[in-house]
Design a protein around this motif. Structure first.
Motif, mmCIF file in Angstrom:
data_model
loop_
_atom_site.group_PDB
_atom_site.id
_atom_site.type_symbol
_atom_site.label_atom_id
_atom_site.label_comp_id
_atom_site.label_asym_id
_atom_site.label_seq_id
_atom_site.Cartn_x
_atom_site.Cartn_y
_atom_site.Cartn_z
ATOM 1 N N ASP A 129 23.714 25.935 83.673
ATOM 2 C CA ASP A 129 23.995 24.487 83.787
ATOM 3 C C ASP A 129 24.424 24.135 85.216
ATOM 4 O O ASP A 129 24.000 23.130 85.778
ATOM 5 N N GLU A 132 21.414 24.279 87.564
ATOM 6 C CA GLU A 132 20.465 23.188 87.249
ATOM 7 C C GLU A 132 21.006 21.869 87.776
ATOM 8 O O GLU A 132 20.283 21.078 88.390
ATOM 9 N N ARG A 157 13.556 33.122 77.776
ATOM 10 C CA ARG A 157 13.337 31.779 78.359
ATOM 11 C C ARG A 157 13.528 30.703 77.294
ATOM 12 O O ARG A 157 14.181 29.691 77.521
ATOM 13 N N GLU A 158 12.961 31.000 76.129
ATOM 14 C CA GLU A 158 13.051 30.021 75.044
ATOM 15 C C GLU A 158 14.505 29.857 74.586
ATOM 16 O O GLU A 158 14.993 28.738 74.423
ATOM 17 N N ALA A 159 15.181 31.005 74.418
ATOM 18 C CA ALA A 159 16.565 30.954 73.931
ATOM 19 C C ALA A 159 17.471 30.218 74.921
ATOM 20 O O ALA A 159 18.436 29.555 74.517
ATOM 21 N N ASP A 161 16.359 27.895 76.969
ATOM 22 C CA ASP A 161 15.785 26.580 77.205
ATOM 23 C C ASP A 161 15.566 26.331 78.703
ATOM 24 O O ASP A 161 16.009 25.327 79.267
ATOM 25 N N ASP A 163 13.363 25.837 82.283
ATOM 26 C CA ASP A 163 12.134 25.212 82.765
ATOM 27 C C ASP A 163 11.093 26.310 83.000
ATOM 28 O O ASP A 163 11.459 27.439 83.342
#
Ligand SMILES: Nc1nc2c(ncn2[C@@H]2O[C@H](COP(=O)(O)OP(=O)(O)OP(=O)(O)O)[C@@H](O)[C@H]2O)c(=O)[nH]1
Ligand SMILES: [Mg+2]
Length: 203
Positions: A129, A132, A157-159, A161, A163
């Motif tokens: 966070d 980002e 990557r999915e877990a 979230d 880009d």
């Protein structure tokens, strides 16, 4: 014959490597100090203090039960990637109570590594966070602890979230070559991100 200032500047630019600052971040006990120590060609500067009984309620040692110390300010190391590029590494403290140091540490950084442990993935959310929000390019590197289940980078990557352009890789923070690959990924990703930012804005 003595040469002028511009010639001297040109000559020194030809031999002086570019130096870049990279942050090594991630949750508590994920292997940040280990990674900086594995890859640094100088004796790394460490600011380790012993974990105490007082910290037991907040210092979650699941998976790193042998850990006896924690970083209270920063780690510092250096790696010469090649004749043209030297990286200065700044490892962040992993515990929330040292968050106030992050803004100082992040000043002037080109990019960051977010180390993650798949057994405690949520511990890396705060670092992700943070980068980002600041638009600082980062690579997520899963530190593959012995005994931890292995997941493909796409699942991570999915877990998390992430880009699609954020590199995700598996590493072993104890091994120099593995740590070096992670750092090179950060530099390449940051360079690409920089190129994109220079693209002319769409009408
Ligand atoms: N098996 C295994 N152990 C590791 C690995 N990386 C670190 N460790 C161990 O895990 C513990 C945590 O490592 P550190 O490098 O201190 O972690 P850190 O992220 O700097 O911790 P904080 O600064 O306290 O947040 C230490 O006991 C290391 O020996 C790894 O890749 N594999
Ligand atoms: Mg540390």
């Amino acid at each position: 014959m003595a040469f002028g200032r511009s010639e001297r500047r040109r000559r020194s630019a030809a031999v002086e490597p570019v130096t870049l600052k990279i942050l090594v971040a991630g949750g508590f006990g994920v292997g940040k100090t280990t990674l900086v120590g594995a890859v640094s060609e100088i004796k790394p500067l460490r600011t380790e203090e012993r974990l105490t009984e007082a910290g037991r309620p907040v210092d979650d040692l699941d998976g790193v039960e042998t850990k006896t110390t924690t970083t209270v300010a920063m780690d510092f190391g250096r790696i010469t990637v090649n004749d043209h590029l030297v990286l200065y590494l700044f490892g962040t403290p992993g515990q929330d109570r040292f968050w106030f140091l992050w803004d100082e540490l992040a000043l002037g950084a080109l990019g960051a590594v977010v180390l993650a442990d798949t057994r405690r993935l949520a511990d890396s959310f705060a670092a992700i966070d943070y980068f980002e929000r600041r638009g600082l390019p980062f690579t997520v590197a899963v530190n593959c602890f012995d005994g931890a289940d292995r997941y493909p980078p796409e699942s991570v990557r999915e877990a998390l979230d992430l880009d699609p352009q954020v590199p995700v890789m598996l590493c072993d923070a104890r091994h120099k070559d593995s740590a070096r690959d992670v750092l090179i990924s950060v530099v390449e990703h940051a360079m690409q991100a920089g190129d994109c930012r220079r693209e002319p804005a769409l009408p």
